[in-house]
Design an enzyme around this catalytic site. Structure first.
Site, mmCIF file in Angstrom:
data_model
loop_
_atom_site.group_PDB
_atom_site.id
_atom_site.type_symbol
_atom_site.label_atom_id
_atom_site.label_comp_id
_atom_site.label_asym_id
_atom_site.label_seq_id
_atom_site.Cartn_x
_atom_site.Cartn_y
_atom_site.Cartn_z
ATOM 1 N N LYS A 1 18.437 -110.364 -44.623
ATOM 2 C CA LYS A 1 17.277 -109.488 -44.777
ATOM 3 C C LYS A 1 17.650 -108.582 -46.038
ATOM 4 O O LYS A 1 16.655 -108.384 -46.784
ATOM 5 C CB LYS A 1 17.230 -108.805 -43.367
ATOM 6 N N THR B 1 19.143 -100.176 -43.154
ATOM 7 C CA THR B 1 18.758 -100.723 -44.358
ATOM 8 C C THR B 1 17.566 -101.522 -44.574
ATOM 9 O O THR B 1 17.109 -102.524 -43.798
ATOM 10 C CB THR B 1 19.851 -101.597 -44.860
ATOM 11 N N LYS C 1 21.450 -98.662 -51.752
ATOM 12 C CA LYS C 1 22.202 -99.493 -50.353
ATOM 13 C C LYS C 1 21.847 -100.769 -51.097
ATOM 14 O O LYS C 1 22.389 -101.692 -51.025
ATOM 15 C CB LYS C 1 21.496 -99.289 -49.353
#
Length: 286
Positions: A236, A93, A168
Site C-alpha cells: 500500500k 502511513t 514517510k
C-alpha cells in the site's frame, strides 16, 4: 490529560502502552487486540465517537487511506464528532493529499490535525524508539510534541499538512530498494556456499550496514516471518509513493521494481507475514 488511541494492532498497541501518566481511552475494531492495554488500566470505548467525547488528544493508527478517510471525515468520524480545541494525530502511513483534506476540514471546525507517520517497526514501537515525521500547523505540533516523544527517539516537523506523509514516502522508498538488497545479498551468500550467519555479522559492521540488515536479516535466516510490519501494508505504501511520483512527473525505477517483486508473493504471504518475507521469493523462484 485524557488521551485516546484508535487502532491497537501490532504498532498501535505498543505505542499506546508508552503513554504513561495520562488516562488512556482505546478503541479497536477487534476488542481482543486492546485487551493488554485494558488490563494495564486503559478505558475501553465502544466507538470512535465515545473516544472523542472523552479525550483532548486522539491518536489513530489504521490500515489504509480509505480507513483514515472514514475515521476522520465519515458521518460518525472524528471531525464531525469532535469539538474545537481537540488535537487529532494520525500515525497511519497514508496519502499526503488526504492529510491535507482532513486538516482543512478539521481547521474549519476548530480542530487541529497532525499527520505523524512513524518508522521503526514493531521493535521501535515496543522500545519507544520510533522516528516520527510530522506535518500540519506548527503551533499545534509544538503543543503535542512532548506526547509524541513518549514513544519515539526522534520527532521532526516538516511543514504544512501532508509533509509528514511525504517524508514517510521517502522513508519507504529507501526501505523498498534496501530490502531487496538485503534479500539478494543473503541469497547470494547462501548460493555461494558461505557461512551465511558469519557473512551477515561481517557485512553489517561495514558500509553495507543498515537497520534492515541488523534487525530483519537475522529473522530471514531464522525463518521468522512474523510481522513487525505487514507486507500488504508495505505494498500500500509503495503504491502511494508511486502515485505521488507520477503526480510529480518523476520516475523511480528502483521503487517500481520492488513493488513488482513484492506483488509476486502469494496472497497468503502478503496478508500474514512481515516485509522480510521477500527473502523466500528468491529461494522459491530461482
Amino acid at each position: 490529560m485524557n488521551i485516546g488511541f484508535i487502532g491497537t494492532g501490532v504498532m498501535g498497541k505498543s505505542m499506546a502502552g508508552h503513554l504513561k501518566g495520562h488516562t488512556l481511552f482505546v478503541f479497536n475494531r477487534t476488542k481482543e487486540k486492546a485487551d493488554t492495554l485494558i488490563e494495564q488500566g486503559a478505558v475501553w470505548c465502544r466507538s470512535p465517537a465515545e473516544v472523542s467525547e472523552q479525550c483532548d488528544v486522539i491518536f489513530t493508527m489504521l490500515g489504509y487511506p480509505h480507513d483514515v478517510e472514514e475515521m476522520y471525515l465519515g458521518e460518525q468520524g472524528l471531525v464531525k464528532c469532535g469539538r474545537p480545541g481537540q488535537f487529532l494525530i494520525d500515525c497511519t502511513t497514508s496519502s499526503p493529499e488526504l492529510a491535507k483534506k482532513i486538516a482543512e476540514e478539521a481547521m474549519a471546525a476548530g480542530i487541529s490535525v497532525i499527520d505523524a507517520p512513524v518508522s521503526g517497526g514493531d521493535i521501535g514501537a515496543k522500545n519507544g524508539t520510533l522516528s516520527v515525521m510530522t506535518g500540519g500547523d506548527e503551533q499545534a505540533y509544538l503543543k503535542v510534541r512532548e506526547i509524541l516523544n513518549m514513544f519515539s527517539s526522534s520527532v521532526q516537523y516538516f511543514g504544512q499538512a501532508g509533509s509528514g506523509q511525504h517524508t514517510k514516502m521517502a522513508n519507504q522508498i529507501a526501505i523498498a530498494s534496501g530490502m531487496i538488497g538485503v534479500a539478494e545479498s543473503l541469497y547470494y551468500a547462501e548460493q555461494a556456499g558461505l557461512d551465511i550467519e558469519r557473512v551477515l555479522e561481517t557485512i553489517s559492521k561495514g558500509a553495507a550496514g543498515s537497520w534492515s540488515l541488523s534487525n530483519l536479516a537475522p529473522r530471514m535466516l531464522a525463518g521468522d516471518y512474523q510481522p513487525g510490519f505487514y507486507t500488504h501494508h508495505f505494498l500500500k505504501d509503495m503504491k502511494i509513493a508511486l502515485d505521488e511520483a507520477s503526480k510529480m512527473n518523476i520516475q523511480l525505477p528502483g521503487l517500481e521494481l520492488a513493488y513488482q517483486l513484492y506483488n509476486q508473493l502469494s496472497e497468503e504471504q502478503k496478508q500474514s507475514t512481515g516485509t522480510h518475507i521477500i527473502f523466500e521469493r528468491y529461494r522459491g523462484n530461482n
